[in-house]
Design a protein around this motif. Structure first.
Motif, PDB file in Angstrom:
ATOM      1  N   GLN A   1       0.870  -1.305  -0.011  1.00  0.00           N
ATOM      2  CA  GLN A   1      -0.131  -0.136  -0.042  1.00  0.00           C
ATOM      3  C   GLN A   1       0.987   1.290  -0.059  1.00  0.00           C
ATOM      4  O   GLN A   1       0.588   2.079  -0.742  1.00  0.00           O
ATOM      5  CB  GLN A   1      -0.891  -0.039   1.325  1.00  0.00           C
ATOM      6  CG  GLN A   1      -1.917   1.045   1.070  1.00  0.00           C
ATOM      7  CD  GLN A   1      -1.538   2.314   1.884  1.00  0.00           C
ATOM      8  OE1 GLN A   1      -0.663   2.383   2.863  1.00  0.00           O
ATOM      9  NE2 GLN A   1      -2.176   3.340   1.567  1.00  0.00           N
TER      10      GLN A   1
ATOM     11  N   ARG B   1      -4.094  -2.475  -6.399  1.00  0.00           N
ATOM     12  CA  ARG B   1      -5.372  -3.635  -5.943  1.00  0.00           C
ATOM     13  C   ARG B   1      -4.263  -4.568  -5.115  1.00  0.00           C
ATOM     14  O   ARG B   1      -3.281  -5.009  -5.628  1.00  0.00           O
ATOM     15  CB  ARG B   1      -5.894  -4.142  -7.045  1.00  0.00           C
ATOM     16  CG  ARG B   1      -6.973  -5.092  -6.427  1.00  0.00           C
ATOM     17  CD  ARG B   1      -7.776  -5.680  -7.719  1.00  0.00           C
ATOM     18  NE  ARG B   1      -9.014  -6.207  -7.484  1.00  0.00           N
ATOM     19  CZ  ARG B   1      -9.634  -7.087  -8.362  1.00  0.00           C
ATOM     20  NH1 ARG B   1      -9.230  -6.948  -9.638  1.00  0.00           N
ATOM     21  NH2 ARG B   1     -10.796  -7.516  -7.958  1.00  0.00           N
TER      22      ARG B   1
ATOM     23  N   LYS C   1      -7.303  -5.431   5.793  1.00  0.00           N
ATOM     24  CA  LYS C   1      -8.036  -4.225   5.200  1.00  0.00           C
ATOM     25  C   LYS C   1      -7.606  -3.103   5.669  1.00  0.00           C
ATOM     26  O   LYS C   1      -7.386  -1.926   4.955  1.00  0.00           O
ATOM     27  CB  LYS C   1      -9.695  -4.697   5.401  1.00  0.00           C
ATOM     28  CG  LYS C   1      -9.982  -5.775   4.531  1.00  0.00           C
ATOM     29  CD  LYS C   1     -11.708  -5.712   4.735  1.00  0.00           C
ATOM     30  CE  LYS C   1     -12.266  -6.917   3.859  1.00  0.00           C
ATOM     31  NZ  LYS C   1     -13.674  -7.087   4.303  1.00  0.00           N
TER      32      LYS C   1
ATOM     33  N   THR D   1      -7.607  -4.640  -0.670  1.00  0.00           N
ATOM     34  CA  THR D   1      -8.773  -4.311  -1.351  1.00  0.00           C
ATOM     35  C   THR D   1      -9.692  -5.472  -1.518  1.00  0.00           C
ATOM     36  O   THR D   1     -10.956  -5.271  -1.767  1.00  0.00           O
ATOM     37  CB  THR D   1      -8.522  -3.596  -2.722  1.00  0.00           C
ATOM     38  OG1 THR D   1      -7.696  -4.684  -3.519  1.00  0.00           O
ATOM     39  CG2 THR D   1      -7.824  -2.431  -2.657  1.00  0.00           C
ATOM     40  N   ASP D   2      -9.063  -6.703  -1.439  1.00  0.00           N
ATOM     41  CA  ASP D   2      -9.946  -7.907  -1.758  1.00  0.00           C
ATOM     42  C   ASP D   2      -9.454  -9.146  -0.727  1.00  0.00           C
ATOM     43  O   ASP D   2      -8.444  -8.970  -0.540  1.00  0.00           O
ATOM     44  CB  ASP D   2      -9.848  -8.321  -3.072  1.00  0.00           C
ATOM     45  CG  ASP D   2     -10.192  -7.486  -4.139  1.00  0.00           C
ATOM     46  OD1 ASP D   2     -11.485  -7.488  -4.635  1.00  0.00           O
ATOM     47  OD2 ASP D   2      -9.305  -6.546  -4.378  1.00  0.00           O
TER      48      ASP D   2
END
Length: 339
Positions: free
Chosen positions: A184, A190, A205, A210-211
């Motif tokens: 990040q 992503r 998270k 993101t997933d």
């Protein structure tokens, strides 16, 4: 002083041992403010590696109490963070950014830092002083920088995480979670975390995932392909060290992509034909944490990141055995030991 000793698999004790002394003029002695238990400490604890009365621990922060005659970059009274590899930071390998392979390297785990005091070899090249004495709430994050944050950061760099990239992270332990934080910070577009644990999913998270993908093995690979238009991720971090995890990482990576592997390898073998046809880059191994320490310490000091959140259990050093059990039983992600 008190020090953690693993007598054998599953047998952790805290013993009274002699205080460390300056041996070489490049040594420093620190009084630890905190130490911790690493996921890699669980391999001998579970009997996967031989162990017999081994001092434990390789992560450390604390106050310099004594320095050898040749030490110049830290002084008595400094609060310092050091890598789990001691390095001179001057040899050709160190200067290339691979201090974990320093020609004079010393593995701190052989000296043990789950203790009240520790001798740090090659102090000038190993220790990084903080701008001042940190507030107590910063100590867990600075502690993380000694290994798991630096290792997660190296994994993200090795996987070439960055703007416009989709990165997948295999492993939701402390290193995997901090690999997410690193990705990040490096600007990944992503970030897909493989995780089946609700508490670790939540922290993933918070750190930037993101997933979330709960499937593993071939099902996990299929899910990554589904999320990436059939191509696979640009970048994948492997933070476990098992055959299944490495296979999942390689197969989740698109042709031309990068795998950063930092899980301590145990019986991992990659079939040559599969590797040949994958068309991917592999880069990893023991992390050169010292390369990243000045930057990471500053990010923590400026409160731009909070990697200390990976510590979900805090115990005094005397209760180290309880901490090992908690991590072994997965009731804790990472245990901080106060000294």
């Amino acid at each position: 002083m008190r020090q953690v000793v693993m007598h054998g698999p599953g047998n952790v004790q805290v013993e009274d041992r002699e205080d460390p002394k300056i041996i070489a003029p490049t040594d420093a002695i620190i009084r630890l403010s905190a130490t911790c238990i690493c996921g890699s400490d669980l391999w001998p604890y579970r009997g996967a590696e031989p162990v017999d009365h081994q001092v434990m621990g390789h992560e450390y922060v604390g106050i310099v109490e004594e320095i050898g005659a040749d030490v110049r970059t830290v002084k008595v009274g400094d609060f310092v963070v050091g890598s789990f590899w001691a390095s001179d930071n001057t040899c050709e390998i160190c200067q290339a950014g691979y201090q974990a392979y320093c020609v004079h390297r010393v593995l701190m785990g052989t000296l043990g830092t789950q203790s009240e005091r520790a001798r740090i070899p090659l102090a000038d090249g190993t220790l990084v002083a903080t701008p001042g004495i940190p507030d107590p709430e910063l100590i867990p994050s600075l502690m993380a920088a000694s290994d798991v944050l630096g290792t997660g950061w190296f994994a993200a760099v090795a996987a070439e995480a960055g703007p416009g990239k989709t990165i997948a992270v295999v492993g939701d332990g402390a290193v995997g979670l901090l690999g997410i934080l690193a990705a990040q910070q490096l600007g990944a577009e992503r970030i897909i975390a493989f995780s089946r644990h609700a508490d670790r999913q939540a922290l993933a998270k918070e750190f930037g995932a993101t997933d979330i993908v709960e499937e593993r093995g071939d099902e996990g690979v299929a899910r990554i392909k589904e999320l990436t238009g059939g191509l696979g991720a640009h970048s994948v971090i492997e933070a476990v060290g098992t055959q299944e995890a490495m296979a999942q990482a390689i197969r989740s990576t698109r042709p031309g992509g990068h795998v950063g592997f930092v899980g301590v390898s145990h019986d991992v073998a990659i079939p040559g034909d599969e590797l040949f046809m994958a068309g991917i880059h592999l880069h990893g191994g023991p992390a050169p944490v010292r390369q990243y320490l000045p930057h990471l310490v500053q990010l923590i000091w400026d409160r731009k990141i909070n990697p200390g959140k990976v510590f979900d259990l805090v115990l005094p050093l005397d209760r180290a055995a309880e901490g090992y059990r908690a991590m072994d039983e997965r009731t804790a992600t990472k245990v901080l030991l106060t000294v």
